[in-house]
Design a protein around this motif. Structure first.
Motif, PDB file in Angstrom:
ATOM      1  N   ARG A 121     -37.110 -17.992 -85.887  1.00 57.78           N
ATOM      2  CA  ARG A 121     -35.936 -17.403 -86.539  1.00 57.78           C
ATOM      3  C   ARG A 121     -34.807 -17.172 -85.539  1.00 57.78           C
ATOM      4  N   ARG A 140     -33.148 -20.441 -84.739  1.00 52.35           N
ATOM      5  CA  ARG A 140     -32.273 -20.846 -85.842  1.00 52.35           C
ATOM      6  C   ARG A 140     -30.934 -20.100 -85.763  1.00 52.35           C
ATOM      7  N   PHE A 164     -28.614 -23.185 -90.750  1.00 53.54           N
ATOM      8  CA  PHE A 164     -29.396 -22.516 -89.701  1.00 53.54           C
ATOM      9  C   PHE A 164     -29.408 -21.003 -89.910  1.00 53.54           C
ATOM     10  N   ALA A 212     -32.600 -18.663 -90.781  1.00 52.94           N
ATOM     11  CA  ALA A 212     -33.005 -17.528 -89.941  1.00 52.94           C
ATOM     12  C   ALA A 212     -33.124 -16.263 -90.784  1.00 52.94           C
ATOM     13  N   GLU A 231     -34.208 -26.463 -91.405  1.00 55.14           N
ATOM     14  CA  GLU A 231     -33.122 -25.564 -91.797  1.00 55.14           C
ATOM     15  C   GLU A 231     -32.246 -26.146 -92.900  1.00 55.14           C
ATOM     16  N   CYS A 291     -39.257 -30.297 -90.172  1.00 55.08           N
ATOM     17  CA  CYS A 291     -38.030 -30.517 -89.408  1.00 55.08           C
ATOM     18  C   CYS A 291     -38.200 -31.664 -88.407  1.00 55.08           C
ATOM     19  N   ILE A 332     -36.226 -27.769 -84.135  1.00 53.32           N
ATOM     20  CA  ILE A 332     -36.788 -26.611 -84.837  1.00 53.32           C
ATOM     21  C   ILE A 332     -38.267 -26.828 -85.148  1.00 53.32           C
TER      22      ILE A 332
END
Length: 179
Positions: A24, A27, A128, A132, A140, A161, A165
């Motif tokens: 998180r 992101r 993103f 998060a 994302e 992803c 990520i």
């Protein structure tokens, strides 16, 4: 229809594990960076920016990201054609501008580069930050469709992803399993 690569394969809703705190945070950092670049475009605002190494490099990266933004973000299966189209539009703008002004650095090229960057980095940055905030599993680029799915109470497919990520999430899960 263009044959889709495994990069654009979707999984059933809820099949991917959500990110942990490291995922998180990463992101948030990537989202802030993408949005920062979108804001910086306003600072440039002139076609002379087309000679700036950052503008050139991040435009090349935006063209690279277009298939992921469209295919994964909208659940499409267009393969890498969006990249060809984006590059074609930029080249066409350069030629049209050159034919009208006699200069390769021209307003048509700047407008096309500007809007390509703005779209890609705003979409990416917003995705993103939403990923998060909500702990969106996988890519994302699925954060906006998953948010819409939550609002409409529909299940939305997940996507692993293909970028950094995914590697960060796998690394974080490995840390937890070792401990």
């Amino acid at each position: 229809m263009v044959k889709s690569s495994p990069t654009f394969e979707f999984h059933g809703a809820g099949t991917l594990p959500p990110p942990g705190p490291i995922g998180r945070l990463s992101r948030r950092i990537f989202g802030a960076g993408a949005l920062y670049w979108a804001v910086q475009l306003f600072r440039f605002g002139e076609m002379d920016a087309l000679t700036n190494a950052w503008v050139i490099g991040l435009t090349a990266f935006a063209v690279h990201l277009v298939p992921y933004t469209l295919n994964i973000g909208f659940g499409l299966r267009l393969g890498f054609w969006p990249r060809v189209v984006a590059l074609g539009l930029i080249l066409a703008a350069a030629v049209v501008g050159w034919r009208s002004s006699g200069e390769w650095i021209n307003p048509q090229l700047w407008a096309t580069v500007y809007w390509t960057n703005l779209y890609v980095y705003l979409h990416l940055g917003g995705s993103f930050l939403l990923a998060a905030l909500f702990g969106t599993a996988g890519c994302e680029m699925r954060a906006i469709p998953i948010l819409i799915g939550r609002i409409t109470r529909r299940e939305i497919r997940d996507h692993e992803c293909p970028g950094p990520i995914g590697a960060i999430d796998r690394w974080e899960r490995a840390l937890k399993s070792d401990g």
